[in-house]
Design a protein around this motif. Structure first.
Motif, short mmCIF file in Angstrom:
data_model
loop_
_atom_site.label_atom_id
_atom_site.label_comp_id
_atom_site.label_asym_id
_atom_site.label_seq_id
_atom_site.Cartn_x
_atom_site.Cartn_y
_atom_site.Cartn_z
N CYS A 7 0.84 -1.19 0.00
CA CYS A 7 0.00 0.00 0.00
C CYS A 7 0.88 1.25 0.00
O CYS A 7 1.67 1.46 0.92
N GLU A 9 -0.03 4.29 0.41
CA GLU A 9 -0.47 5.23 1.44
C GLU A 9 0.11 4.86 2.80
O GLU A 9 0.59 5.70 3.54
N CYS A 10 0.04 3.61 3.14
CA CYS A 10 0.56 3.13 4.42
C CYS A 10 2.07 2.93 4.37
O CYS A 10 2.74 2.94 5.41
N CYS A 34 -7.50 -1.35 0.87
CA CYS A 34 -6.64 -1.43 2.04
C CYS A 34 -7.49 -1.36 3.31
O CYS A 34 -8.40 -0.53 3.39
N CYS A 37 -6.56 2.31 5.28
CA CYS A 37 -6.70 3.64 4.71
C CYS A 37 -7.68 3.57 3.54
O CYS A 37 -8.33 2.55 3.33
ZN LIG Z 1 -3.22 1.58 3.24
#
Ligand SMILES: [Zn+2]
Length: 57
Positions: A7, A9-10, A34, A37
């Motif tokens: 991911c 974002e993470c 995910c 998020c």
């Molecule tokens: Zn994520």
């Protein structure tokens, strides 16, 4: 079904869950999401796994 995927974002590998799926003529279009998020992506299984990025939540 679940899918191990990185991911962005993470910033780490997460266990994505299957948010939606649609059967197309070229395979099954699956939307993965995910758990931590709002990041999600669509992948089409059946044609060697085509990755299509989407950011819509
Ligand atoms: Zn994520």
């Amino acid at each position: 079904m679940e899918l191990e995927h990185d991911c962005p974002e993470c910033g780490e590998s997460k266990t994505f869950y299957r948010a939606a799926s649609t059967t197309l003529h070229l395979g099954e279009k699956v939307k993965w999401h995910c758990p931590d998020c709002d990041y999600g992506f669509v992948r089409i299984d059946g044609d060697d796994g085509v990755d299509t990025s989407t950011a819509d939540a």
